[in-house]
Design an enzyme around this catalytic site. Structure first.
Site, PDB file in Angstrom:
ATOM      1  CB  ILE A  13      -0.945  -0.024   1.222  1.00  0.00           C
ATOM      2  CG1 ILE A  13      -1.967  -1.173   1.071  1.00  0.00           C
ATOM      3  CG2 ILE A  13      -1.657   1.305   1.402  1.00  0.00           C
ATOM      4  CD1 ILE A  13      -2.800  -1.451   2.315  1.00  0.00           C
ATOM      5  CG  ASP A  32      10.109  -0.005   3.808  1.00  0.00           C
ATOM      6  OD1 ASP A  32       8.938  -0.014   3.386  1.00  0.00           O
ATOM      7  OD2 ASP A  32      10.577  -0.933   4.501  1.00  0.00           O
ATOM      8  CE1 TYR A 144      -1.886  -4.462  11.451  1.00  0.00           C
ATOM      9  CE2 TYR A 144      -4.219  -4.974  11.420  1.00  0.00           C
ATOM     10  CZ  TYR A 144      -3.109  -4.409  10.825  1.00  0.00           C
ATOM     11  OH  TYR A 144      -3.228  -3.772   9.609  1.00  0.00           O
ATOM     12  CE  LYS A 148      -2.490  -0.955  11.486  1.00  0.00           C
ATOM     13  NZ  LYS A 148      -1.746   0.032  10.716  1.00  0.00           N
TER      14      LYS A 148
HETATM   15  N1  LIG Z   1      -2.814  -5.226   3.274  1.00  0.00           N
HETATM   16  C1  LIG Z   1      -3.908  -5.175   4.014  1.00  0.00           C
HETATM   17  O1  LIG Z   1      -4.813  -6.004   3.880  1.00  0.00           O
HETATM   18  C2  LIG Z   1      -4.091  -4.082   5.031  1.00  0.00           C
HETATM   19  C3  LIG Z   1      -5.366  -3.924   5.587  1.00  0.00           C
HETATM   20  C4  LIG Z   1      -5.552  -2.932   6.549  1.00  0.00           C
HETATM   21  C5  LIG Z   1      -4.493  -2.112   6.913  1.00  0.00           C
HETATM   22  N2  LIG Z   1      -3.265  -2.280   6.359  1.00  0.00           N
HETATM   23  C6  LIG Z   1      -2.196  -1.384   6.786  1.00  0.00           C
HETATM   24  O2  LIG Z   1      -1.606  -0.799   5.652  1.00  0.00           O
HETATM   25  C7  LIG Z   1      -0.250  -0.467   5.939  1.00  0.00           C
HETATM   26  C8  LIG Z   1       0.647  -1.021   4.835  1.00  0.00           C
HETATM   27  O3  LIG Z   1       0.541  -2.434   4.850  1.00  0.00           O
HETATM   28  P1  LIG Z   1       0.879  -3.363   3.591  1.00  0.00           P
HETATM   29  O4  LIG Z   1      -0.221  -4.339   3.472  1.00  0.00           O
HETATM   30  O5  LIG Z   1       1.281  -2.558   2.434  1.00  0.00           O
HETATM   31  O6  LIG Z   1       2.110  -4.192   4.217  1.00  0.00           O
HETATM   32  P2  LIG Z   1       3.613  -4.371   3.757  1.00  0.00           P
HETATM   33  O7  LIG Z   1       4.201  -5.353   4.718  1.00  0.00           O
HETATM   34  O8  LIG Z   1       3.688  -4.686   2.305  1.00  0.00           O
HETATM   35  O9  LIG Z   1       4.239  -2.924   3.969  1.00  0.00           O
HETATM   36  C9  LIG Z   1       4.669  -2.451   5.202  1.00  0.00           C
HETATM   37  C10 LIG Z   1       6.009  -1.786   4.994  1.00  0.00           C
HETATM   38  O10 LIG Z   1       6.403  -1.225   6.255  1.00  0.00           O
HETATM   39  C11 LIG Z   1       7.805  -1.460   6.393  1.00  0.00           C
HETATM   40  N3  LIG Z   1       8.166  -1.427   7.819  1.00  0.00           N
HETATM   41  C12 LIG Z   1       7.953  -2.385   8.743  1.00  0.00           C
HETATM   42  N4  LIG Z   1       8.471  -2.003   9.925  1.00  0.00           N
HETATM   43  C13 LIG Z   1       9.010  -0.766   9.740  1.00  0.00           C
HETATM   44  C14 LIG Z   1       9.697   0.133  10.582  1.00  0.00           C
HETATM   45  N5  LIG Z   1       9.957  -0.159  11.873  1.00  0.00           N
HETATM   46  N6  LIG Z   1      10.113   1.321  10.056  1.00  0.00           N
HETATM   47  C15 LIG Z   1       9.877   1.609   8.754  1.00  0.00           C
HETATM   48  N7  LIG Z   1       9.235   0.785   7.911  1.00  0.00           N
HETATM   49  C16 LIG Z   1       8.817  -0.395   8.397  1.00  0.00           C
HETATM   50  C17 LIG Z   1       8.037  -2.824   5.764  1.00  0.00           C
HETATM   51  O11 LIG Z   1       9.404  -3.010   5.420  1.00  0.00           O
HETATM   52  C18 LIG Z   1       7.108  -2.781   4.569  1.00  0.00           C
HETATM   53  O12 LIG Z   1       7.755  -2.301   3.405  1.00  0.00           O
HETATM   54  C19 LIG Z   1       0.033  -1.056   7.331  1.00  0.00           C
HETATM   55  O13 LIG Z   1      -0.078  -0.045   8.304  1.00  0.00           O
HETATM   56  C20 LIG Z   1      -1.065  -2.075   7.500  1.00  0.00           C
HETATM   57  O14 LIG Z   1      -1.363  -2.314   8.862  1.00  0.00           O
HETATM   58  C21 LIG Z   1      -3.042  -3.256   5.419  1.00  0.00           C
END
Ligand SMILES: NC(=O)c1ccc[n+]([C@@H]2O[C@H](COP(=O)([O-])OP(=O)(O)OC[C@H]3O[C@@H](n4cnc5c(N)ncnc54)[C@H](O)[C@@H]3O)[C@@H](O)[C@H]2O)c1
Length: 259
Positions: A13, A32, A144, A148
């Site tokens: 995302i 990141d 989690y 959130k």
């Molecule tokens: N994918 C889903 O279904 C979904 C649904 C609801 C909410 N979200 C939220 O969307 C956001 C993005 O999630 P995503 O699905 O793209 O996941 P993802 O794992 O692909 O991306 C998360 C990114 O955050 C980075 N990261 C992790 N720890 C970190 C830190 N300490 N400092 C800096 N960067 C860090 C990771 O390296 C990764 O690139 C998150 O907050 C997640 O909770 C995702």
């Protein structure tokens, strides 16, 4: 050009948000923990993007990253987040703490630094990425959901304190998104179909769906929106009554006004 900082922008995302911000005319700081992933995304965007390894759970790492920015950000998107699945009875203290450290403390640390810089130049906009799990618990989600839900109230707190100083703060709560951390879940066709069937719109969401909502909240079109959590879930969190049975024979219930 105005500067946008997007955390966790190396994948999923966050990468989509970084691309959308660039298309909207921002210079983009792609942050990141994974330096290679950040570099790949920044290279894909082009000259108006820079990559940096930043650990949002470390105040030192966050401050250093802000100190080398060419200007205060006009937009911050707190997107980085992690999940450790498992029931609470089996959740280790280490897993509890790391999820709180990254998701909640990280959002606070980055926002505090960004807001101070935004306020110094007259304002800006912050968009936090929470989740439908911030408004509704889910099986095996561990810490989690707590983080959130806290991001949603932290969004309100920041909006209340920083709104008068010119900084709007809102959140986007994604639903079932076929991207990033959820990709392994939706790789299972049976799970995918079961989950999809719970969404009134009948499909999973995409990273693009979330990026679009983020850019709306960041834009002047949303100039009077502050302290809100925009749930982008195809209606999932309104689906508790979906598929409820009713006997064919029961057409109406209550007093008949004609009698
Ligand atoms: N994918 C889903 O279904 C979904 C649904 C609801 C909410 N979200 C939220 O969307 C956001 C993005 O999630 P995503 O699905 O793209 O996941 P993802 O794992 O692909 O991306 C998360 C990114 O955050 C980075 N990261 C992790 N720890 C970190 C830190 N300490 N400092 C800096 N960067 C860090 C990771 O390296 C990764 O690139 C998150 O907050 C997640 O909770 C995702």
């Amino acid at each position: 050009m105005a500067l946008a900082v997007v955390t966790g922008a190396g994948s999923g995302i966050g990468a989509a948000i970084a691309h959308h911000a660039a298309k909207a005319g921002y210079d983009v700081a792609v942050w990141d923990l994974d330096a290679d992933a950040a570099s790949r995304v920044a290279a894909g965007i082009g000259d108006n993007a820079t990559a940096r390894q930043v650990n949002i759970a470390s105040a030192e790492s966050v401050t250093q990253a802000f100190d080398v920015l060419p200007e205060p950000p006009a937009l911050l998107v707190n997107n980085a987040g992690i999940v450790r699945f498992g029931p609470l009875l089996e959740l280790s203290e280490a897993d509890w703490r790391v999820v709180l450290d990254v998701n909640l403390t990280g959002t606070f640390l980055v926002s505090r630094e960004a807001a101070a810089r935004m306020i110094a130049v007259g304002g800006g906009s912050i968009v936090n990425i929470s989740s439908v799990n911030g408004v509704s618990a889910a099986p095996n989600a561990g810490a989690y959901t707590s983080t959130k839900g806290a991001i949603n109230t932290l969004t309100e707190q920041m909006a209340l304190e920083w709104g008068p100083l010119g900084v709007r703060v809102n959140a986007v709560a994604p639903g079932l998104i076929d991207a990033g951390m959820s990709e392994p879940i939706y790789a299972d066709p049976q799970v995918r179909s079961l989950r999809q069937s719970r969404v009134p719109l009948g499909t999973l969401g995409s990273a693009e769906d979330i990026a679009g909502a983020v850019m709306f909240l960041a834009s002047d079109t949303a100039g009077y929106v502050n302290g809100q959590v925009l749930i982008v879930d195809g209606g999932l969190t309104k689906s508790a009554m979906l598929g409820l049975a009713r006997p064919q024979s029961v057409d109406s219930v209550g007093v008949d006004e004609d009698s």
